[in-house]
Design a protein around this motif. Structure first.
Motif, PDB file in Angstrom:
ATOM      1  N   GLU A  83       0.837  -1.209   0.000  1.00 32.46           N
ATOM      2  CA  GLU A  83       0.000   0.000   0.000  1.00 32.46           C
ATOM      3  C   GLU A  83       0.871   1.257   0.000  1.00 32.46           C
ATOM      4  O   GLU A  83       0.580   2.229  -0.693  1.00 32.46           O
ATOM      5  N   LYS A  84       1.940   1.238   0.761  1.00 30.00           N
ATOM      6  CA  LYS A  84       2.855   2.388   0.800  1.00 30.00           C
ATOM      7  C   LYS A  84       3.484   2.613  -0.571  1.00 30.00           C
ATOM      8  O   LYS A  84       3.588   3.753  -1.038  1.00 30.00           O
ATOM      9  N   VAL A  87       0.791   4.155  -2.962  1.00 28.14           N
ATOM     10  CA  VAL A  87       0.547   5.576  -2.723  1.00 28.14           C
ATOM     11  C   VAL A  87       1.702   6.401  -3.271  1.00 28.14           C
ATOM     12  O   VAL A  87       1.501   7.445  -3.894  1.00 28.14           O
ATOM     13  N   GLU A  90       1.469   6.511  -7.070  1.00 30.41           N
ATOM     14  CA  GLU A  90       0.430   7.452  -7.497  1.00 30.41           C
ATOM     15  C   GLU A  90       0.938   8.890  -7.386  1.00 30.41           C
ATOM     16  O   GLU A  90       0.743   9.706  -8.284  1.00 30.41           O
ATOM     17  N   GLU A 106      -7.319  14.647  -2.132  1.00 31.01           N
ATOM     18  CA  GLU A 106      -7.520  13.241  -1.736  1.00 31.01           C
ATOM     19  C   GLU A 106      -6.187  12.474  -1.746  1.00 31.01           C
ATOM     20  O   GLU A 106      -5.896  11.711  -0.832  1.00 31.01           O
ATOM     21  N   LEU A 107      -5.374  12.688  -2.771  1.00 33.11           N
ATOM     22  CA  LEU A 107      -4.069  12.031  -2.837  1.00 33.11           C
ATOM     23  C   LEU A 107      -3.158  12.563  -1.739  1.00 33.11           C
ATOM     24  O   LEU A 107      -2.459  11.796  -1.081  1.00 33.11           O
ATOM     25  N   ASN A 109      -3.958  13.704   1.152  1.00 29.99           N
ATOM     26  CA  ASN A 109      -4.384  13.101   2.418  1.00 29.99           C
ATOM     27  C   ASN A 109      -3.972  11.636   2.510  1.00 29.99           C
ATOM     28  O   ASN A 109      -3.578  11.158   3.578  1.00 29.99           O
ATOM     29  N   LYS A 110      -4.036  10.929   1.395  1.00 29.17           N
ATOM     30  CA  LYS A 110      -3.645   9.518   1.377  1.00 29.17           C
ATOM     31  C   LYS A 110      -2.142   9.375   1.625  1.00 29.17           C
ATOM     32  O   LYS A 110      -1.706   8.481   2.352  1.00 29.17           O
ATOM     33  N   ILE A 111      -1.353  10.258   1.029  1.00 30.48           N
ATOM     34  CA  ILE A 111       0.105  10.161   1.188  1.00 30.48           C
ATOM     35  C   ILE A 111       0.494  10.449   2.640  1.00 30.48           C
ATOM     36  O   ILE A 111       1.423   9.861   3.173  1.00 30.48           O
ATOM     37  N   GLU A 113      -1.025   9.524   5.205  1.00 29.34           N
ATOM     38  CA  GLU A 113      -1.271   8.333   6.022  1.00 29.34           C
ATOM     39  C   GLU A 113      -0.035   7.423   6.083  1.00 29.34           C
ATOM     40  O   GLU A 113       0.094   6.621   7.000  1.00 29.34           O
ATOM     41  N   HIS A 114       0.853   7.552   5.105  1.00 31.95           N
ATOM     42  CA  HIS A 114       2.010   6.652   5.006  1.00 31.95           C
ATOM     43  C   HIS A 114       3.359   7.354   5.195  1.00 31.95           C
ATOM     44  O   HIS A 114       4.362   6.681   5.409  1.00 31.95           O
TER      45      HIS A 114
END
Length: 148
Positions: A83-84, A87, A90, A106-107, A109-111, A113-114
């Protein structure tokens, strides 16, 4: 294939500046696999044969990553990437193509997380660095083995 020019010889100061950036950025990544995947994917997007060849070989030195290299261009469709890594890939794609859509919240915020904020800056710098190397290599006609 013909090398248009040896930019290293033509402007050693420019080469030294790029190498300083490269050495700084590469030193910020504990996860060298992640770093090489980033470099290969950005180089695929930009069509830089020299950099794809170099970084695929560098990744292979880190272990058995043949499937990762073969499937990197279709990473969305295969489960072998963490998953890391997904991300990061992407983010690398979006930043490389930043003029198309910017970086969606959105991206971002996702990045987060990791990756820490420091790591996010390191990712951005790594993406910028390989994009610069790709542009130098493509413009000057570099190809795998051209400096051998």
């Amino acid at each position: 294939m013909n090398l248009r020019m040896n930019y290293r010889a033509a402007n050693p100061g420019a080469f030294k500046a790029m190498m300083a950036l490269e050495q700084y950025v590469s030193g910020q990544f504990e996860d060298k696999v992640l770093y090489e995947l980033l470099k290969i994917r950005v180089s695929q997007i930009n069509g830089c044969a020299f950099c794809i060849d170099m970084h695929a070989k560098d990744l292979m030195k880190l272990g058995d990553y043949g499937d990762h290299i073969l499937l990197l261009s279709v990473w969305h469709e295969v489960p072998i990437f963490t998953e890391k890594q997904r991300v990061m890939l992407e983010m690398a794609e979006v930043v490389t193509r930043i003029s198309e859509h910017g970086v969606p919240l959105e991206l971002y915020n996702k990045i987060r997380e990791h990756f820490s904020e420091t790591e996010i800056v390191n990712l951005i710098m790594a993406i910028n660095s390989i994009n610069s190397w790709n542009r130098i290599a493509i413009t000057t006609g570099m190809y795998p083995g051209c400096f051998n």
